[in-house]
Design a protein around this motif. Structure first.
Motif: not given
Length: 389
Positions: A97-103, A268-281, A283-285
């Motif tokens: 799910s992390f890879l999905m939200v990054v994509a 996957g876990p709902v909390v993985i939204t943090v990955g999407f948020i982190g990407y918007l703020i 990028g990948f890192w």
């Protein structure tokens, strides 16, 4: 009663990792559904995990801060393969799910938003309510049974979760204590108290994030989110909104709502939204820092108390405490079904989608949830534009 964890496991570590990868890639429905899938697949169908080990993991996941489903996955990995099993199970569960939200984060930034997401969530959200409702029913029938005290705890937690739209941590502990004192009262109460394993993340709140580079600020903020938020992944949403939108102004309201929608329509876990948020703020890192900072506290909160749960979990008092907490957890999960339904069931088509999902899963026990989710997404894409022109 002995658990299967005292014997050689009936599965290899690689089989467990494969299962967690699959669940992380295909498991829709949020924490309650994911917990239900683990029970169905690992306890009922495959017999890899004993009922008592599962209940201990569910209780610990509810007692400790952090996302419940991820902590349960980590604990189940610990049951037979200890720290290495916990580590690999946790990574395997979160990675897809992390890879999905990054994509999706990349696509969101490249193409200026995800308008189609509303249509997909319109259908998937309704189906997810049906999936969660069936999972909650199965958990309640297994964990609560016909016990009047457990039903009282169940109903109290369901009502408070419905009214407050959050999970109140101290009520889980109180439920465990009440069931313990009722079912297995101690002969004397002046013995050594049960010491909970408590990490000390509170020092994080004393750090002045404003003086740190952006990635440092993200790390501190999301570590606090992972360390201080109890219960389901949905419980982290108000905390994230307050920091990401109101305090730091990293995202606007629309971007934040889109981030939550991404978490709901991905497995996957709902909390993985943090990955999407982190990407918007950042990028990948930024996505990597946000995800690691959120999940490391929950990992520690799981593996540190785990040996004590394994060693003392079969004592009558501890077993009664765990039963009380489990009844409270299932009650809170059931209340959250209604909370999610209030947001997802908005008109006649969504009502029909939710009811159809319940009927199909009730009638066809082996029907795979991803099939329902894909069908609901296609229905949403077809119907939503017609209703919202």
């Amino acid at each position: 009663m002995e658990t299967t964890s005292t014997f050689a496991p009936r599965y290899s570590l690689w089989q467990l990792v494969q299962y967690m990868l699959r669940l992380g890639a295909l498991g829709f429905g949020g924490p309650v559904a994911l917990a239900g899938y683990m029970h169905r697949d690992l306890v009922e169908r495959r017999g890899w995990i004993s009922e008592s080990d599962y209940k201990e993991g569910l209780a610990l996941a509810q007692l400790a801060p952090g996302p419940m489903a991820a902590q349960l996955a980590i604990y189940l990995g610990y049951v037979h393969y200890r720290v290495i099993g916990a580590s690999l199970a946790g990574v395997a569960f979160v990675l897809p799910s992390f890879l999905m939200v990054v994509a999706l984060g990349w696509a969101y930034r490249q193409f200026g938003g995800l308008q189609w997401m509303q249509a997909v969530f319109y259908g998937v959200g309704a189906a997810v309510v049906g999936i969660i409702a069936i999972s909650a029913h199965k958990l309640a029938s297994k964990s609560v049974g016909k016990d009047p005290l457990k039903w009282s705890i169940f109903l109290l937690l369901a009502a408070t979760t419905l009214i407050t739209e959050s999970e109140i941590a101290w009520l889980f502990i109180a439920a465990g204590v009440v069931n313990w004192l009722w079912r297995a009262p101690p002969a004397w109460l002046r013995g050594k108290p049960l010491h909970a394993i408590a990490a000390t993340p509170f020092a994080l709140s004393a750090l002045n994030a404003a003086d740190l580079p952006l990635l440092g600020q993200l790390g501190v903020f999301f570590a606090k989110a992972g360390a201080f938020v109890f219960g389901s992944g949905l419980a982290i949403v108000p905390f994230l909104y307050g920091g990401v939108v109101t305090e730091h102004h990293w995202l606007n309201d629309k971007q934040f709502v889109d981030a939550v929608a991404v978490a709901m329509i991905t497995p996957g876990p709902v909390v993985i939204t943090v990955g999407f948020i982190g990407y918007l703020i950042a990028g990948f890192w930024g996505a990597c820092v946000a995800a690691l900072a959120t999940f490391i506290p929950c990992y520690l909160f799981t593996i540190l108390p785990a040996p004590y749960f394994k060693r003392y979990g079969k004592l009558p008092g501890i077993a009664a405490f765990v039963d009380g907490v489990t009844a409270a957890a299932v009650g809170a999960i059931t209340g959250s079904v209604i909370v999610i339904a209030k947001r997802s069931i908005t008109d006649l088509p969504t009502i029909l989608l939710a009811l159809t999902t319940v009927a199909l899963l009730w009638r066809f026990k082996k029907l795979q949830e991803p099939i329902i989710v894909v069908a609901a997404a296609l229905i949403g894409l077809a119907i939503f534009p017609l209703l919202h022109r």
